[in-house]
Scaffold this motif. Structure first.
Motif, PDB file in Angstrom:
ATOM      1  N   ALA A 125       1.522   3.626   6.525  1.00 36.44           N
ATOM      2  CA  ALA A 125       0.060   3.830   6.567  1.00 36.44           C
ATOM      3  C   ALA A 125      -0.440   3.546   5.221  1.00 36.44           C
ATOM      4  O   ALA A 125      -1.518   2.762   5.181  1.00 36.44           O
ATOM      5  CB  ALA A 125      -0.272   5.094   6.771  1.00 36.44           C
ATOM      6  N   MET A 126       0.092   3.830   4.055  1.00 40.51           N
ATOM      7  CA  MET A 126      -0.283   3.332   2.764  1.00 40.51           C
ATOM      8  C   MET A 126      -0.169   2.096   2.454  1.00 40.51           C
ATOM      9  O   MET A 126      -1.113   1.319   1.703  1.00 40.51           O
ATOM     10  CB  MET A 126       0.301   4.282   1.642  1.00 40.51           C
ATOM     11  CG  MET A 126       0.243   5.900   1.428  1.00 40.51           C
ATOM     12  SD  MET A 126      -1.685   6.183   1.261  1.00 40.51           S
ATOM     13  CE  MET A 126      -2.225   6.503   2.723  1.00 40.51           C
ATOM     14  N   TRP A 143     -12.457  -0.151   4.436  1.00 37.07           N
ATOM     15  CA  TRP A 143     -11.730   0.961   4.990  1.00 37.07           C
ATOM     16  C   TRP A 143     -12.393   2.036   5.873  1.00 37.07           C
ATOM     17  O   TRP A 143     -11.752   2.674   6.502  1.00 37.07           O
ATOM     18  CB  TRP A 143     -11.016   1.895   3.871  1.00 37.07           C
ATOM     19  CG  TRP A 143     -11.986   2.400   2.966  1.00 37.07           C
ATOM     20  CD1 TRP A 143     -12.398   1.860   1.714  1.00 37.07           C
ATOM     21  CD2 TRP A 143     -12.489   3.719   2.924  1.00 37.07           C
ATOM     22  NE1 TRP A 143     -13.227   2.840   1.154  1.00 37.07           N
ATOM     23  CE2 TRP A 143     -13.269   4.221   2.076  1.00 37.07           C
ATOM     24  CE3 TRP A 143     -12.031   4.844   4.055  1.00 37.07           C
ATOM     25  CZ2 TRP A 143     -13.852   5.250   2.161  1.00 37.07           C
ATOM     26  CZ3 TRP A 143     -12.656   6.192   3.897  1.00 37.07           C
ATOM     27  CH2 TRP A 143     -13.716   6.355   2.897  1.00 37.07           C
ATOM     28  N   HIS A 144     -13.559   2.055   5.536  1.00 35.51           N
ATOM     29  CA  HIS A 144     -14.266   3.178   6.450  1.00 35.51           C
ATOM     30  C   HIS A 144     -14.278   2.722   7.974  1.00 35.51           C
ATOM     31  O   HIS A 144     -14.260   3.768   8.890  1.00 35.51           O
ATOM     32  CB  HIS A 144     -15.729   2.875   5.998  1.00 35.51           C
ATOM     33  CG  HIS A 144     -16.539   4.084   6.619  1.00 35.51           C
ATOM     34  ND1 HIS A 144     -17.366   3.860   7.957  1.00 35.51           N
ATOM     35  CD2 HIS A 144     -16.888   5.405   6.563  1.00 35.51           C
ATOM     36  CE1 HIS A 144     -18.105   4.789   8.342  1.00 35.51           C
ATOM     37  NE2 HIS A 144     -17.612   6.006   7.647  1.00 35.51           N
ATOM     38  N   LEU A 174       5.841  -6.759   5.848  1.00 31.26           N
ATOM     39  CA  LEU A 174       5.920  -5.901   4.826  1.00 31.26           C
ATOM     40  C   LEU A 174       5.773  -4.608   5.257  1.00 31.26           C
ATOM     41  O   LEU A 174       6.531  -3.682   4.646  1.00 31.26           O
ATOM     42  CB  LEU A 174       4.748  -6.508   3.471  1.00 31.26           C
ATOM     43  CG  LEU A 174       5.003  -7.697   2.904  1.00 31.26           C
ATOM     44  CD1 LEU A 174       3.772  -7.633   2.281  1.00 31.26           C
ATOM     45  CD2 LEU A 174       6.045  -7.992   2.109  1.00 31.26           C
ATOM     46  N   ALA A 175       4.993  -4.069   5.968  1.00 27.86           N
ATOM     47  CA  ALA A 175       4.774  -2.832   6.428  1.00 27.86           C
ATOM     48  C   ALA A 175       5.821  -2.100   7.262  1.00 27.86           C
ATOM     49  O   ALA A 175       6.163  -0.874   6.961  1.00 27.86           O
ATOM     50  CB  ALA A 175       3.487  -2.760   6.771  1.00 27.86           C
ATOM     51  N   ILE A 176       6.159  -2.838   8.081  1.00 33.13           N
ATOM     52  CA  ILE A 176       7.293  -2.269   9.068  1.00 33.13           C
ATOM     53  C   ILE A 176       8.712  -1.927   8.146  1.00 33.13           C
ATOM     54  O   ILE A 176       9.773  -1.158   8.777  1.00 33.13           O
ATOM     55  CB  ILE A 176       7.743  -3.050  10.152  1.00 33.13           C
ATOM     56  CG1 ILE A 176       8.419  -4.596   9.556  1.00 33.13           C
ATOM     57  CG2 ILE A 176       6.393  -3.455  10.970  1.00 33.13           C
ATOM     58  CD1 ILE A 176       9.018  -5.155  10.727  1.00 33.13           C
ATOM     59  N   ARG A 177       8.749  -2.367   6.887  1.00 31.35           N
ATOM     60  CA  ARG A 177      10.115  -1.879   6.255  1.00 31.35           C
ATOM     61  C   ARG A 177       9.985  -0.638   5.719  1.00 31.35           C
ATOM     62  O   ARG A 177      10.920   0.145   5.557  1.00 31.35           O
ATOM     63  CB  ARG A 177      10.043  -2.804   4.895  1.00 31.35           C
ATOM     64  CG  ARG A 177      10.085  -4.199   5.111  1.00 31.35           C
ATOM     65  CD  ARG A 177      10.026  -4.980   3.912  1.00 31.35           C
ATOM     66  NE  ARG A 177      10.069  -6.553   3.925  1.00 31.35           N
ATOM     67  CZ  ARG A 177      11.304  -7.245   3.889  1.00 31.35           C
ATOM     68  NH1 ARG A 177      12.390  -6.517   3.593  1.00 31.35           N
ATOM     69  NH2 ARG A 177      10.976  -8.397   4.234  1.00 31.35           N
ATOM     70  N   GLY A 219      -5.499   0.414   7.760  1.00 34.52           N
ATOM     71  CA  GLY A 219      -6.094  -0.875   7.487  1.00 34.52           C
ATOM     72  C   GLY A 219      -6.281  -1.753   8.303  1.00 34.52           C
ATOM     73  O   GLY A 219      -6.352  -3.041   8.127  1.00 34.52           O
ATOM     74  N   HIS A 220      -6.648  -1.410   9.581  1.00 31.25           N
ATOM     75  CA  HIS A 220      -6.656  -2.211  10.757  1.00 31.25           C
ATOM     76  C   HIS A 220      -7.829  -3.044  10.797  1.00 31.25           C
ATOM     77  O   HIS A 220      -8.144  -4.089  11.663  1.00 31.25           O
ATOM     78  CB  HIS A 220      -6.533  -1.476  12.161  1.00 31.25           C
ATOM     79  CG  HIS A 220      -5.537  -2.035  12.947  1.00 31.25           C
ATOM     80  ND1 HIS A 220      -4.076  -2.329  12.529  1.00 31.25           N
ATOM     81  CD2 HIS A 220      -5.775  -2.514  14.451  1.00 31.25           C
ATOM     82  CE1 HIS A 220      -3.534  -2.775  13.579  1.00 31.25           C
ATOM     83  NE2 HIS A 220      -4.385  -2.919  14.549  1.00 31.25           N
TER      84      HIS A 220
END
Length: 313
Positions: free
Chosen positions: A109-110, A234-235, A99-102, A55-56
């Motif tokens: 990635a999701m 997202w593309h 949140l993500a690094i947990r 999601g970058h």
């Protein structure tokens, strides 16, 4: 010898950028530089920290919208607008990173993909983004008395921003901080056992990557004078993965080469094959994965080391 070779390559590349407007369309080169910077930011996360973000594009789009709004509505100068956009991406990167690094691997990635889609629909509904029409007619303004509406003036501003950011990334990955990131990528439990606060290092890397991606998005908005939902889709996140893997993940120049190839092919093939350009890019990606598992630059570096008689993993 390796240091001298890399330094020479950087100098030659910089000189080529300075003279590029004499041979190439400046706006096209600026587009390449913006996406190259975006890919370098993504590579800092994937190639050197081992974190795959789906999601970058959220940071590219966020900075683009904020910078465009700051310049158009708040009447901020060009550099101030870029700085505000970059700051907004860094703050969002900090929130998403917390949140993500947990989680690790595919779960990380999701989470990034889910949060990016959430922000995409926020941009779709928010009044200041223009919705499906995007934010149009963003003025470039001026800098030190130079009218940035002139493509050449704007081009050299983009070159300076790209060169400065590239130097920052290069210094980061070759610093003690960068070595710790590589240790986390190779063996996270071992890095933890050595006493490093892995979560903090991953968060800092995530925020830095988001900020540089935001710089690319804010600069891109000024170059084209508009920003649309495509920048946060997202593309676009998938495209930056392709750029990085094609050029060479974990290499400094790989994302630059990958972005150059992808953007050039898109511009060359769009008028000739239309929507089939996506299929062609997919075929190129498959061939690259099968034939050049390290990417183009990665394979070139590996060949160089083999010629010197060194072992390559």
């Amino acid at each position: 010898m390796q240091l001298k070779s890399s330094t020479l390559a950087y100098l030659v590349s910089f000189v080529l950028l300075l003279v590029a407007p004499a041979f190439l369309y400046p706006v096209l080169v600026m587009k390449v530089l913006c996406f190259a910077l975006f890919a370098c930011a993504f590579n800092l996360l994937l190639g050197y920290t081992g974190l795959l973000s789906f999601g970058h594009a959220i940071f590219l789009g966020t900075a683009g919208y904020v910078a465009g709004h700051a310049v158009k509505v708040w009447a901020l100068p060009a550099l101030a607008g870029i700085a505000v956009g970059m700051l907004s991406a860094a703050i969002l990167g900090w929130l998403v990173g917390l949140l993500a690094i947990r989680r690790q691997g595919i779960y990380f990635a999701m989470i990034t993909l889910a949060l990016a889609q959430l922000m995409f629909f926020v941009f779709l509904q928010a009044p200041f983004t223009g919705g499906e029409d995007g934010l149009q007619s963003v003025p470039r303004g001026s800098l030190l008395g130079l009218d940035l509406a002139n493509d050449i003036n704007m081009y050299y501003l983009v070159v300076v921003l790209f060169a400065g950011s590239f130097w920052l990334i290069h210094r980061t990955v070759h610093s003690p901080f960068g070595q710790i990131l590589k240790a986390i990528r190779e063996n996270e439990p071992r890095a933890t056992s050595l006493g490093y606060d892995v979560a903090r290092y991953k968060l800092v890397a995530f925020v830095l990557s988001a900020a540089i991606a935001g710089l690319a998005g804010a600069t891109k908005t000024l170059v084209f004078s508009f920003v649309t939902l495509t920048d946060a889709h997202w593309h676009t996140s998938g495209e930056v993965v392709l750029m990085t893997l094609l050029g060479g993940v974990g290499t400094v120049l790989g994302p630059v080469l990958g972005a150059t190839i992808v953007v050039a092919l898109q511009n060359l093939l769009a008028d000739k094959v239309g929507s089939l350009v996506t299929v062609i890019m997919g075929i190129i990606f498959v061939v690259c994965v099968l034939a050049f598992r390290r990417g183009i630059v990665g394979e070139a570096v590996a060949l160089y080391h083999r010629m010197l008689g060194e072992k390559v993993r």
